[in-house]
Design a protein around this motif. Structure first.
Motif, short mmCIF file in Angstrom:
data_model
loop_
_atom_site.label_atom_id
_atom_site.label_comp_id
_atom_site.label_asym_id
_atom_site.label_seq_id
_atom_site.Cartn_x
_atom_site.Cartn_y
_atom_site.Cartn_z
N SER A 18 44.93 128.02 48.49
CA SER A 18 45.29 129.14 47.63
C SER A 18 45.46 128.70 46.18
O SER A 18 46.40 129.10 45.50
CB SER A 18 46.57 129.78 48.16
N GLY A 19 44.52 127.91 45.69
CA GLY A 19 44.53 127.49 44.30
C GLY A 19 43.93 128.59 43.43
O GLY A 19 42.79 128.98 43.63
N VAL A 20 44.70 129.09 42.49
CA VAL A 20 44.25 130.20 41.66
C VAL A 20 42.96 129.87 40.93
O VAL A 20 42.04 130.69 40.87
CB VAL A 20 45.37 130.63 40.67
N GLY A 21 42.86 128.66 40.38
CA GLY A 21 41.66 128.27 39.66
C GLY A 21 40.42 128.30 40.54
O GLY A 21 39.36 128.78 40.13
N ARG A 69 47.98 126.76 52.10
CA ARG A 69 48.76 125.64 52.62
C ARG A 69 50.16 126.18 52.94
O ARG A 69 50.70 126.99 52.19
CB ARG A 69 48.89 124.55 51.56
N LEU A 70 50.74 125.70 54.02
CA LEU A 70 52.07 126.17 54.44
C LEU A 70 53.04 125.00 54.49
O LEU A 70 52.70 123.91 54.98
CB LEU A 70 51.98 126.87 55.79
N SER A 71 54.24 125.25 54.02
CA SER A 71 55.24 124.19 53.96
C SER A 71 55.63 123.69 55.35
O SER A 71 55.91 122.51 55.52
CB SER A 71 56.48 124.66 53.19
N LYS A 72 55.60 124.55 56.36
CA LYS A 72 56.03 124.14 57.71
C LYS A 72 55.12 123.06 58.31
O LYS A 72 55.50 122.39 59.25
CB LYS A 72 56.16 125.34 58.64
N PHE A 73 53.92 122.91 57.74
CA PHE A 73 52.99 121.88 58.20
C PHE A 73 52.94 120.70 57.23
O PHE A 73 52.06 119.83 57.35
CB PHE A 73 51.59 122.45 58.39
N GLY A 74 53.84 120.66 56.27
CA GLY A 74 53.87 119.59 55.28
C GLY A 74 52.69 119.63 54.32
O GLY A 74 52.31 118.61 53.75
N GLU A 75 52.12 120.83 54.14
CA GLU A 75 50.95 120.98 53.29
C GLU A 75 51.31 121.31 51.84
O GLU A 75 50.46 121.22 50.96
CB GLU A 75 50.05 122.08 53.86
N ASP A 127 56.57 124.44 49.25
CA ASP A 127 57.06 125.78 49.56
C ASP A 127 55.87 126.65 49.94
O ASP A 127 54.76 126.14 50.11
CB ASP A 127 57.85 126.37 48.38
N ASP A 128 56.09 127.95 50.08
CA ASP A 128 55.01 128.83 50.52
C ASP A 128 54.46 129.71 49.41
O ASP A 128 54.00 130.83 49.66
CB ASP A 128 55.48 129.67 51.71
N HIS A 129 54.45 129.19 48.19
CA HIS A 129 53.88 129.98 47.08
C HIS A 129 52.39 130.25 47.30
O HIS A 129 51.87 131.27 46.85
CB HIS A 129 54.12 129.30 45.73
N GLN A 130 51.70 129.36 48.01
CA GLN A 130 50.27 129.61 48.26
C GLN A 130 50.07 130.83 49.15
O GLN A 130 49.10 131.57 48.99
CB GLN A 130 49.61 128.38 48.88
N LEU A 131 50.98 131.07 50.06
CA LEU A 131 50.93 132.27 50.90
C LEU A 131 51.08 133.51 50.02
O LEU A 131 50.35 134.49 50.18
CB LEU A 131 52.01 132.21 51.97
N GLU A 132 52.01 133.47 49.09
CA GLU A 132 52.23 134.61 48.18
C GLU A 132 51.01 134.87 47.32
O GLU A 132 50.63 136.03 47.10
CB GLU A 132 53.46 134.35 47.32
N ILE A 133 50.37 133.82 46.82
CA ILE A 133 49.16 133.97 46.02
C ILE A 133 48.05 134.61 46.87
O ILE A 133 47.38 135.55 46.43
CB ILE A 133 48.71 132.61 45.45
N ALA A 134 47.87 134.10 48.07
CA ALA A 134 46.83 134.63 48.96
C ALA A 134 47.09 136.10 49.27
O ALA A 134 46.15 136.91 49.28
CB ALA A 134 46.77 133.81 50.25
N GLN A 135 48.33 136.45 49.53
CA GLN A 135 48.68 137.84 49.81
C GLN A 135 48.37 138.75 48.63
O GLN A 135 47.87 139.86 48.80
CB GLN A 135 50.15 137.96 50.20
#
Length: 165
Positions: free
Chosen positions: A72-75, A92-98, A101-109
């Motif tokens: 979920s990279g904006v660029g 990427r999700l934080s629960k998998f050590g990726e 935090d879960d800001h990538q989930l928010e961007i994707a949403q």
């Protein structure tokens, strides 16, 4: 060709790479895959990859791709959208050590809710998400940069006028 973009930050995204390997190996995914894997520990066995690509190579790979799968990279999302490529975002999700935090989930949403991308959060649904992004009509990217700049300029002019009173 499917171009997979995992960015340059120091986080692994082995979960996505492994699932793509399974899909290629078992024949569920027949299209050629090329991945920019960044700092992931896992090295794909059934498709081509490089850890990093330069900007020129990055642009060429997007140009040649039929679909872009990206973290979920904006660029990465905006670059692919500007080139009118269908984009599948797997945050990427934080629960998998990726990520931390879960800001990538928010961007994707946010991009998904505007019909800009297809989003896949459950790696078990990756095959279906790839089929969806290949067959769905997504809205084109429209930049609002000039609107934002004009808003800021108007605000600065207002502050300047108030300071001169």
């Amino acid at each position: 060709m499917i171009f997979v973009i995992l960015g340059t930050q120091k986080f692994q995204f082995n979960r996505l790479l492994k699932e793509l390997d399974v899909l290629v190996e078992n024949g569920s995914l027949r299209e050629e895959v090329f991945a920019q894997i960044g700092h992931s520990d896992y090295e794909p066995q059934h498709y081509q990859f490089k850890r990093f690509v330069n900007q020129e190579e990055f642009e060429q790979l997007i140009d040649c791709s039929s679909v872009v799968i990206t973290h979920s990279g904006v660029g990465s999302i905006i670059t692919a959208k500007k080139k009118n490529k269908p984009v599948l975002v797997v945050p990427r999700l934080s629960k998998f050590g990726e990520h931390v935090d879960d800001h990538q989930l928010e961007i994707a949403q946010a991009f998904s809710s505007n019909n800009q991308v297809v989003m896949c959060t459950e790696i078990s649904g990756l095959s279906q998400a790839i089929q969806t992004v290949m067959n769905v009509e997504l809205d084109p990217y429209v930049s609002h940069q000039s609107t934002a700049i004009e808003f800021i300029n108007q605000y600065l002019r207002k502050l300047e006028m108030e300071a001169n009173l």
